[in-house]
Design a protein around this motif. Structure first.
Motif, PDB file in Angstrom:
ATOM      1  N   VAL A  35      20.380   7.121  21.685  1.00  0.00           N
ATOM      2  CA  VAL A  35      20.320   7.198  19.948  1.00  0.00           C
ATOM      3  C   VAL A  35      20.200   8.325  19.403  1.00  0.00           C
ATOM      4  CG1 VAL A  35      19.217   6.366  17.775  1.00  0.00           C
ATOM      5  CG2 VAL A  35      18.986   4.971  19.961  1.00  0.00           C
ATOM      6  N   SER A  36      21.337   8.619  18.434  1.00  0.00           N
ATOM      7  CA  SER A  36      21.559  10.005  17.728  1.00  0.00           C
ATOM      8  C   SER A  36      21.506   9.828  16.153  1.00  0.00           C
ATOM      9  CB  SER A  36      22.723  10.653  18.232  1.00  0.00           C
ATOM     10  OG  SER A  36      23.865   9.899  18.108  1.00  0.00           O
ATOM     11  N   TRP A  37      21.473  10.754  15.460  1.00  0.00           N
ATOM     12  CA  TRP A  37      21.192  10.943  14.145  1.00  0.00           C
ATOM     13  C   TRP A  37      22.054  11.857  13.595  1.00  0.00           C
ATOM     14  CZ3 TRP A  37      18.650   7.330  10.984  1.00  0.00           C
ATOM     15  CH2 TRP A  37      17.993   6.363  11.473  1.00  0.00           C
ATOM     16  N   TYR A  38      22.856  11.868  12.543  1.00  0.00           N
ATOM     17  CA  TYR A  38      23.622  12.758  11.847  1.00  0.00           C
ATOM     18  C   TYR A  38      23.383  12.848  10.439  1.00  0.00           C
ATOM     19  CZ  TYR A  38      25.946  12.045  16.033  1.00  0.00           C
ATOM     20  OH  TYR A  38      26.142  11.796  17.574  1.00  0.00           O
ATOM     21  N   GLN A  39      23.423  14.255   9.889  1.00  0.00           N
ATOM     22  CA  GLN A  39      23.185  14.625   8.571  1.00  0.00           C
ATOM     23  C   GLN A  39      24.621  14.855   7.914  1.00  0.00           C
ATOM     24  OE1 GLN A  39      22.028  18.394   7.002  1.00  0.00           O
ATOM     25  NE2 GLN A  39      20.525  17.358   6.176  1.00  0.00           N
ATOM     26  N   TYR A  51      19.185  13.811  19.153  1.00  0.00           N
ATOM     27  CA  TYR A  51      19.939  12.865  20.080  1.00  0.00           C
ATOM     28  C   TYR A  51      18.807  12.475  21.110  1.00  0.00           C
ATOM     29  CZ  TYR A  51      19.215  17.113  23.077  1.00  0.00           C
ATOM     30  OH  TYR A  51      18.824  18.150  23.887  1.00  0.00           O
ATOM     31  N   ASP A  52      19.296  11.415  21.991  1.00  0.00           N
ATOM     32  CA  ASP A  52      18.648  10.906  22.951  1.00  0.00           C
ATOM     33  C   ASP A  52      17.299  10.618  22.249  1.00  0.00           C
ATOM     34  OD1 ASP A  52      19.357  12.765  25.674  1.00  0.00           O
ATOM     35  OD2 ASP A  52      20.505  11.345  24.587  1.00  0.00           O
ATOM     36  N   VAL A  53      17.231   9.754  21.128  1.00  0.00           N
ATOM     37  CA  VAL A  53      16.054   9.148  20.521  1.00  0.00           C
ATOM     38  C   VAL A  53      15.346  10.145  19.686  1.00  0.00           C
ATOM     39  CG1 VAL A  53      13.900   7.647  20.431  1.00  0.00           C
ATOM     40  CG2 VAL A  53      16.020   7.180  21.901  1.00  0.00           C
ATOM     41  N   SER A  54      14.784  11.184  20.337  1.00  0.00           N
ATOM     42  CA  SER A  54      13.987  12.330  19.548  1.00  0.00           C
ATOM     43  C   SER A  54      14.202  13.728  19.938  1.00  0.00           C
ATOM     44  CB  SER A  54      12.440  11.919  20.196  1.00  0.00           C
ATOM     45  OG  SER A  54      12.464  11.878  21.678  1.00  0.00           O
ATOM     46  N   SER A  66      12.347  14.500  12.660  1.00  0.00           N
ATOM     47  CA  SER A  66      12.072  13.893  14.055  1.00  0.00           C
ATOM     48  C   SER A  66      12.651  12.442  14.345  1.00  0.00           C
ATOM     49  CB  SER A  66      10.600  13.975  14.265  1.00  0.00           C
ATOM     50  OG  SER A  66       9.960  13.130  13.239  1.00  0.00           O
ATOM     51  N   GLY A  67      12.734  12.228  15.285  1.00  0.00           N
ATOM     52  CA  GLY A  67      13.353  10.645  15.620  1.00  0.00           C
ATOM     53  C   GLY A  67      12.352  10.075  16.871  1.00  0.00           C
ATOM     54  N   SER A  68      12.251   8.510  16.769  1.00  0.00           N
ATOM     55  CA  SER A  68      11.612   7.556  17.493  1.00  0.00           C
ATOM     56  C   SER A  68      12.228   6.266  17.566  1.00  0.00           C
ATOM     57  CB  SER A  68      10.190   7.606  17.005  1.00  0.00           C
ATOM     58  OG  SER A  68      10.343   6.724  15.501  1.00  0.00           O
ATOM     59  N   LYS A  69      11.803   5.468  18.367  1.00  0.00           N
ATOM     60  CA  LYS A  69      12.335   4.200  18.887  1.00  0.00           C
ATOM     61  C   LYS A  69      11.160   3.519  19.113  1.00  0.00           C
ATOM     62  CE  LYS A  69      14.504   2.700  22.340  1.00  0.00           C
ATOM     63  NZ  LYS A  69      15.668   2.378  23.550  1.00  0.00           N
ATOM     64  N   THR A  73      14.687  -0.715  17.108  1.00  0.00           N
ATOM     65  CA  THR A  73      14.829  -0.264  15.604  1.00  0.00           C
ATOM     66  C   THR A  73      14.511   1.236  15.964  1.00  0.00           C
ATOM     67  OG1 THR A  73      14.130  -2.046  14.212  1.00  0.00           O
ATOM     68  CG2 THR A  73      13.880   0.448  13.447  1.00  0.00           C
ATOM     69  N   ALA A  74      15.371   2.141  15.584  1.00  0.00           N
ATOM     70  CA  ALA A  74      15.177   3.638  15.547  1.00  0.00           C
ATOM     71  C   ALA A  74      14.839   4.066  14.270  1.00  0.00           C
ATOM     72  CB  ALA A  74      16.318   4.256  16.275  1.00  0.00           C
ATOM     73  N   SER A  75      14.142   5.087  14.375  1.00  0.00           N
ATOM     74  CA  SER A  75      13.501   5.638  12.821  1.00  0.00           C
ATOM     75  C   SER A  75      13.774   7.203  12.892  1.00  0.00           C
ATOM     76  CB  SER A  75      12.304   5.576  12.763  1.00  0.00           C
ATOM     77  OG  SER A  75      12.196   4.093  12.520  1.00  0.00           O
ATOM     78  N   LEU A  76      14.398   7.796  11.742  1.00  0.00           N
ATOM     79  CA  LEU A  76      14.376   9.257  11.394  1.00  0.00           C
ATOM     80  C   LEU A  76      13.169   9.719  10.423  1.00  0.00           C
ATOM     81  CD1 LEU A  76      15.999  12.085  11.729  1.00  0.00           C
ATOM     82  CD2 LEU A  76      17.207  11.180   9.836  1.00  0.00           C
ATOM     83  N   THR A  77      12.399  10.470  10.603  1.00  0.00           N
ATOM     84  CA  THR A  77      11.620  10.855   9.897  1.00  0.00           C
ATOM     85  C   THR A  77      11.696  12.414   9.305  1.00  0.00           C
ATOM     86  OG1 THR A  77       9.938   9.530  10.706  1.00  0.00           O
ATOM     87  CG2 THR A  77       9.195  11.323   9.377  1.00  0.00           C
ATOM     88  N   ILE A  78      11.732  12.579   7.914  1.00  0.00           N
ATOM     89  CA  ILE A  78      11.805  13.865   7.249  1.00  0.00           C
ATOM     90  C   ILE A  78      10.734  14.203   6.826  1.00  0.00           C
ATOM     91  CG2 ILE A  78      13.389  15.564   6.265  1.00  0.00           C
ATOM     92  CD1 ILE A  78      15.644  13.303   6.245  1.00  0.00           C
TER      93      ILE A  78
END
Lengths: 111, 126
Positions: A35-39, A51-54, A66-69, A73-78
């Protein structure tokens, strides 16, 4: 393949924390840790956040992101929201079909 | 500093073939997975497909019948061809580098994109 589900928008005040969710299935988020996140700021290319969840790429973003799963459901916390955090955020996940699927995107507004 | 740069026509007629090239500068093309990702105006990201430097490919099932991604290692370029385009293919097209990890003598796709081009808008219209 269906897009992962993200809230269309979230908002928060400077200094606050927010969380963006990304919901899939056992064939994507729930089955793998890819799981990855992009801005993405307006008119710009996306940038890798997580990347890779966290995991955070070295030298690019602070530990406010920070990221978690949990399950599907995956989550991005700012944390400590800053005005420059106002942007669109996308999650992405590997799928059991050996492909990649993105979420629909979440617009973050810093009030 | 590694950079990616997309190039190609900004306007394509309906039913014709969209062709784009991504030039990689500042690093080798080896071992990485090279992807195309598109974004219709005002909408979200859609993964189109990737090519590994060995030549193996994977495509989005919704586009698979119309997509070809190829690689020219001598020029450190990779290309996208999308046939029979319609207005629904109008989008900003990004090329991106996919990361890998090494284990048990093999390079594996890590399924995230650590470097992106600036993107190029392709409009499908007569």
């Amino acid at each position: 393949q269906s897009a992962l589900t993200q809230p269309a928008s979230v908002s928060g005040s400077p200094g606050q924390s927010i969380t963006i969710s990304c919901t899939g299935t056992s064939s994507d988020i729930g089955g793998y840790n890819y799981v990855s996140w992009y801005q993405q700021h307006p008119g710009k290319a996306p940038k890798l956040l997580i990347y890779d969840v966290s995991n955070r790429p070295s030298g690019f973003f602070s530990n406010r992101f920070s990221g978690s799963k949990s399950g599907n459901t995956a989550s991005l916390t700012i944390s400590g929201l800053q005005p420059d955090d106002e942007a669109d955020y996308y999650c992405g996940s590997y799928t059991s079909s050996t492909t990649l699927v993105f979420g629909g995107g979440t617009k973050l507004t810093v009030l | 500093q590694v950079q990616l740069q997309e190039s190609g026509p900004g306007l394509v007629k309906p039913s014709e073939t969209l062709s784009l090239t991504c030039t990689v500068s500042g690093d080798s093309i080896s071992n990485y997975y090279w992807s195309w990702i598109r974004q219709p105006p005002g909408k979200g990201l859609e993964w189109v497909g990737y090519i590994y430097y060995s030549g193996s490919t994977s495509y989005n099932p919704s586009l698979k019948s119309r997509v070809t991604i190829s690689l020219d290692t001598s020029k450190t370029q990779f290309s996208l061809k999308l046939s029979s385009v319609t207005a629904a293919d109008t989008a900003v097209y990004y090329c991106a580098r996919g990361s890998y990890y090494y284990g048990s003598g093999t390079y594996y796709n890590n399924w995230y994109f650590d470097l992106w081009g600036r993107g190029t808008l392709v409009t499908v219209s007569s």
